[in-house]
Design a protein around this motif. Structure first.
Motif, short mmCIF file in Angstrom:
data_model
loop_
_atom_site.label_atom_id
_atom_site.label_comp_id
_atom_site.label_asym_id
_atom_site.label_seq_id
_atom_site.Cartn_x
_atom_site.Cartn_y
_atom_site.Cartn_z
N VAL A 1 9.06 -1.98 -19.54
CA VAL A 1 9.26 -0.78 -18.72
C VAL A 1 8.22 0.30 -18.98
CG1 VAL A 1 11.73 -1.23 -18.50
CG2 VAL A 1 10.91 0.34 -20.30
N THR A 2 7.43 0.16 -20.05
CA THR A 2 6.36 1.14 -20.31
C THR A 2 4.98 0.57 -20.06
OG1 THR A 2 6.17 0.59 -22.68
CG2 THR A 2 7.80 2.29 -22.05
N ALA A 3 4.90 -0.62 -19.50
CA ALA A 3 3.59 -1.26 -19.28
C ALA A 3 2.69 -0.40 -18.39
CB ALA A 3 3.78 -2.64 -18.66
N ASP A 4 3.27 0.26 -17.41
CA ASP A 4 2.54 1.16 -16.52
C ASP A 4 3.18 2.55 -16.64
OD1 ASP A 4 1.39 2.65 -14.51
OD2 ASP A 4 1.85 1.24 -12.89
N PRO A 5 2.55 3.49 -17.36
CA PRO A 5 3.17 4.80 -17.57
C PRO A 5 3.52 5.54 -16.28
CG PRO A 5 1.37 4.50 -19.11
CD PRO A 5 1.31 3.34 -18.14
N ALA A 6 2.76 5.31 -15.21
CA ALA A 6 3.07 5.95 -13.94
C ALA A 6 4.39 5.43 -13.40
CB ALA A 6 1.94 5.71 -12.93
N ALA A 7 4.57 4.11 -13.44
CA ALA A 7 5.82 3.52 -12.97
C ALA A 7 6.99 3.96 -13.86
CB ALA A 7 5.70 1.99 -12.97
N ALA B 1 13.03 1.55 -4.12
CA ALA B 1 12.29 0.29 -4.26
C ALA B 1 11.41 0.32 -5.50
CB ALA B 1 11.44 0.06 -3.01
N LEU B 2 10.76 1.45 -5.77
CA LEU B 2 9.93 1.57 -6.96
C LEU B 2 10.78 1.49 -8.23
CD1 LEU B 2 7.55 4.45 -5.82
CD2 LEU B 2 6.89 2.07 -6.26
N ARG C 1 0.82 -1.21 0.00
CA ARG C 1 0.00 0.00 0.00
C ARG C 1 0.86 1.26 0.00
NH1 ARG C 1 -3.05 -1.56 3.57
NH2 ARG C 1 -2.52 -0.39 5.42
N LEU C 2 1.95 1.24 0.73
CA LEU C 2 2.88 2.37 0.72
C LEU C 2 3.48 2.57 -0.66
CD1 LEU C 2 4.70 1.86 4.14
CD2 LEU C 2 3.34 3.87 3.50
N LEU C 3 3.87 1.47 -1.30
CA LEU C 3 4.46 1.57 -2.63
C LEU C 3 3.47 2.09 -3.65
CD1 LEU C 3 6.51 -1.76 -2.65
CD2 LEU C 3 7.48 0.54 -2.79
N SER C 4 2.26 1.56 -3.65
CA SER C 4 1.27 1.99 -4.64
C SER C 4 0.84 3.43 -4.39
CB SER C 4 0.06 1.05 -4.63
OG SER C 4 -0.58 1.06 -3.37
N THR C 5 0.73 3.82 -3.13
CA THR C 5 0.36 5.20 -2.82
C THR C 5 1.47 6.16 -3.22
OG1 THR C 5 -0.99 4.48 -0.94
CG2 THR C 5 -0.29 6.78 -0.96
N ILE D 1 2.37 10.69 2.20
CA ILE D 1 2.28 9.29 1.77
C ILE D 1 1.55 8.46 2.83
CG2 ILE D 1 3.60 7.19 1.28
CD1 ILE D 1 5.83 9.07 0.20
N CYS D 2 1.94 8.65 4.07
CA CYS D 2 1.33 7.87 5.15
C CYS D 2 -0.15 8.20 5.31
CB CYS D 2 2.07 8.13 6.47
SG CYS D 2 3.74 7.44 6.51
N GLY D 3 -0.47 9.50 5.19
CA GLY D 3 -1.88 9.89 5.30
C GLY D 3 -2.73 9.27 4.21
#
Length: 219
Positions: free
Chosen positions: A115-121, A73-74, A27-31, A49-51
């Motif tokens: 590496v482009t599968a998820d544009p946000a990543a 990590a991301l 959840r921290l990573l996705s947020t 991030i925590c909020g």
């Protein structure tokens, strides 16, 4: 906050402590991914991030020693996925015996698709990591060295097959990796108007040009 470091009551029944922690970390990573993409890494605090993730700051530090460690990590997730995609291609017997042109084409297609599968990543891994601090830069340089070794191996193979001119490719490969990173970063900023196919074709062109291998048969 409850005793698990999360707001909103007790966690789902049946989850072990390890499973709860894995869910919290994810959840921290996705947020963070969402916030770094929309607000930018520099403008996103640990508190925000925590909020948004409904995780206590204490729990955050149980998972990551810093905001930079979370960004690393991301980045590592997508960098590792790109490398693994390339290695899977290398493991294909047909690619193993293919010409340098065919091999490079397969490698680039697999890498860009991954590496482009998820544009946000993609944006986080190729844009937000720039200037994010010494620890992040050290991590980027580690991956750059891994890719340098990878492409030096490809250059040696091409030379051995008589499909590249024998020379020291070290600086050329360093320049190539920088170009690929900037190409993907440019796509991340402009992906709505720039197709993956065009990005892939440009990467193929750069790799073949670095090796001195013609882009088309008969050239």
């Amino acid at each position: 906050m409850d005793r698990y470091g999360e707001s909103g009551g007790t966690p789902p029944a049946g989850l072990t402590g390890q499973a709860r922690r894995a869910r919290r970390r994810e959840r921290l990573l996705s947020t963070a991914l969402a916030l770094f993409t929309t607000r930018g890494f520099a403008a996103t605090s640990i508190e925000r991030i925590c909020g948004a993730a409904h995780v206590s700051i204490r729990a955050f530090y149980e998972e990551f020693e810093s905001r930079e460690a979370l960004l690393i990590a991301l980045h590592n997730d997508i960098a590792r996925a790109g490398m693994e995609a390339a290695l899977v291609v290398l493991g294909d017997p047909a690619v193993g015996s293919a010409s340098t042109r065919a091999r490079v084409t397969a490698l680039c297609r697999a890498y860009i698709a991954t590496v482009t599968a998820d544009p946000a990543a993609t944006r986080v891994a190729f844009v937000e990591v720039i200037g994010a601090g010494p620890a992040v830069e050290e991590h980027r340089l580690l991956w750059r060295s891994l890719w340098t070794d990878f492409f030096m191996g490809e250059a040696d193979r091409a030379v051995g097959r008589g499909e590249a001119v024998p020379r020291d490719y070290t600086l050329a490969v360093v320049a190539l990796i920088g170009a690929i990173n900037e190409l993907v970063a440019h796509w991340a900023r402009n992906h709505a108007a720039l197709s993956r196919d065009r990005l892939t074709d440009e990467m193929i062109h750069h790799v073949l040009a670095t090796l001195g291998t013609p882009a088309y048969e008969g050239k």
